[in-house]
Design an enzyme around this catalytic site. Sequence first.
Site, PDB file in Angstrom:
ATOM      1  N   LYS A   1      -5.267  -3.523   5.900  1.00 41.45           N
ATOM      2  CA  LYS A   1      -6.726  -3.664   6.041  1.00 41.45           C
ATOM      3  C   LYS A   1      -7.044  -4.868   6.943  1.00 41.45           C
ATOM      4  CE  LYS A   1      -7.089  -1.406   1.646  1.00 41.45           C
ATOM      5  NZ  LYS A   1      -7.905  -1.035   0.527  1.00 41.45           N
TER       6      LYS A   1
ATOM      7  N   SER B   1      -4.167   1.203  -5.915  1.00 41.34           N
ATOM      8  CA  SER B   1      -3.591   0.260  -6.876  1.00 41.34           C
ATOM      9  C   SER B   1      -2.117   0.519  -7.178  1.00 41.34           C
ATOM     10  CB  SER B   1      -4.429   0.237  -8.159  1.00 41.34           C
ATOM     11  OG  SER B   1      -5.751  -0.191  -7.863  1.00 41.34           O
TER      12      SER B   1
ATOM     13  N   GLY C   1      -8.177  -0.721  -4.702  1.00 43.18           N
ATOM     14  CA  GLY C   1      -8.508  -2.144  -4.824  1.00 43.18           C
ATOM     15  C   GLY C   1      -9.184  -2.494  -6.136  1.00 43.18           C
TER      16      GLY C   1
ATOM     17  N   ASN D   1      -0.893  -0.694   3.899  1.00 41.58           N
ATOM     18  CA  ASN D   1      -2.134  -0.751   4.685  1.00 41.58           C
ATOM     19  C   ASN D   1      -2.717  -2.149   4.511  1.00 41.58           C
ATOM     20  OD1 ASN D   1      -4.691  -0.525   5.764  1.00 41.58           O
ATOM     21  ND2 ASN D   1      -5.496   0.755   4.090  1.00 41.58           N
TER      22      ASN D   1
ATOM     23  N   HIS E   1      -9.271   6.802   6.396  1.00 42.64           N
ATOM     24  CA  HIS E   1      -9.197   5.993   5.180  1.00 42.64           C
ATOM     25  C   HIS E   1     -10.590   5.937   4.550  1.00 42.64           C
ATOM     26  CE1 HIS E   1      -8.950   2.542   2.539  1.00 42.64           C
ATOM     27  NE2 HIS E   1      -7.654   2.797   2.471  1.00 42.64           N
TER      28      HIS E   1
ATOM     29  N   GLU F   1      -6.058   9.469  -1.803  1.00 41.61           N
ATOM     30  CA  GLU F   1      -6.465   8.169  -2.337  1.00 41.61           C
ATOM     31  C   GLU F   1      -7.820   8.301  -3.030  1.00 41.61           C
ATOM     32  OE1 GLU F   1      -4.430   4.653  -0.155  1.00 41.61           O
ATOM     33  OE2 GLU F   1      -6.248   5.183   0.916  1.00 41.61           O
TER      34      GLU F   1
ATOM     35  N   GLU G   1     -12.332   3.686   3.412  1.00 37.28           N
ATOM     36  CA  GLU G   1     -13.216   2.620   3.915  1.00 37.28           C
ATOM     37  C   GLU G   1     -13.821   3.009   5.259  1.00 37.28           C
ATOM     38  OE1 GLU G   1     -10.338  -0.496   3.336  1.00 37.28           O
ATOM     39  OE2 GLU G   1     -10.509  -0.131   1.185  1.00 37.28           O
TER      40      GLU G   1
HETATM   41  P1  PGA Z   1      -4.952  -0.743  -2.933  1.00 31.63           P
HETATM   42  O1  PGA Z   1      -5.427  -0.011  -1.568  1.00 31.63           O
HETATM   43  O2  PGA Z   1      -3.471  -0.494  -3.054  1.00 31.63           O
HETATM   44  O3  PGA Z   1      -5.277  -2.189  -2.736  1.00 31.63           O
HETATM   45  O4  PGA Z   1      -5.714  -0.105  -4.050  1.00 31.63           O
HETATM   46  C1  PGA Z   1      -4.913   1.226  -1.169  1.00 31.63           C
HETATM   47  C2  PGA Z   1      -5.520   1.667   0.146  1.00 31.63           C
HETATM   48  O5  PGA Z   1      -6.722   1.435   0.366  1.00 31.63           O
HETATM   49  O6  PGA Z   1      -4.833   2.262   1.007  1.00 31.63           O
END
Ligand code: PGA
Length: 262
Positions: free
Chosen positions: A11, A223, A183, A9, A104, A177, A106
């Site tokens: 982003k 992560s 992140g 992903n 997601h 998630e 976010e």
């Molecule tokens: P990350 O993000 O691997 O940077 O923690 C995962 C995601 O938001 O899908």
Amino acid sequence: MRKRFIAGNWKMFNGPTATSEFMVNFVPKLISSKDIAENIKSKKMEVAIFAPFVSLSAAVKASGSSSLIIGAQNMHWEKSGAFTGEISAPMLKELGCTHVLIGHSERRHIFHETSEELHKKLNAALEEGLIPVFCVGELLEDRESGSTFDVIRKQLLAGLKGMDGNDVANNIIVAYEPVWAIGTGKTASSEDAQEVCAFIRKLLGDTFGEGIAVKTLILYGGSVKPENTEAILSMADIDGVLVGGASLKPDSFLGIAKAAVQ
Ligand code: PGA
């Protein structure tokens, strides 16, 4: 045996130029990595990139005949209309996308998308023949107050309400998630991730029947890195990973795909 689904992903990273540069490096390595290529060919594994809208054309073009899946990170639930700034499922289809992220964290927490909206988006994606990767996950405060399972139950059942079980098994991928692990460098332990993914599978079984639950793909995200992929994927109910930061560099995303070979 369920196939593995390895998804990046991106982003709001990688515009069209950066996307082409990534692909020129990544696609030949993907194709020439014998284990990965064999896994993809025998349908044991799929590898996908979820790129920003403006980079999708470049990504589709550069993926060529490599079997690399290209998906979008969001879409609107209507096919067309007066929705300034939005993108519809038929538009994504037209570009050559086959998959789309829905819900997601976010989107849920920064853009305040509601369960009702996500339910509409899931239906709209299915109607267009796009495979949604439906994301669910608890906040740190939910985990600390012991309401993880409640939150996951509500998000999952609201999204999948009234759906046909066969659609759930064959045309939807669920991604767990935990928001506190995204992140932040804080990965949920493999056991914590497994516990929630097993809960999701049980919930799918209770709702749609055992036969559906055993077929549905469930991913973990938060992560994920090349170094922790194998341990995460060794868990019984985790079928793949949704990777943010570590999917932005060809070699690290390739390392994750390599660690996922079965
Ligand atoms: P990350 O993000 O691997 O940077 O923690 C995962 C995601 O938001 O899908």
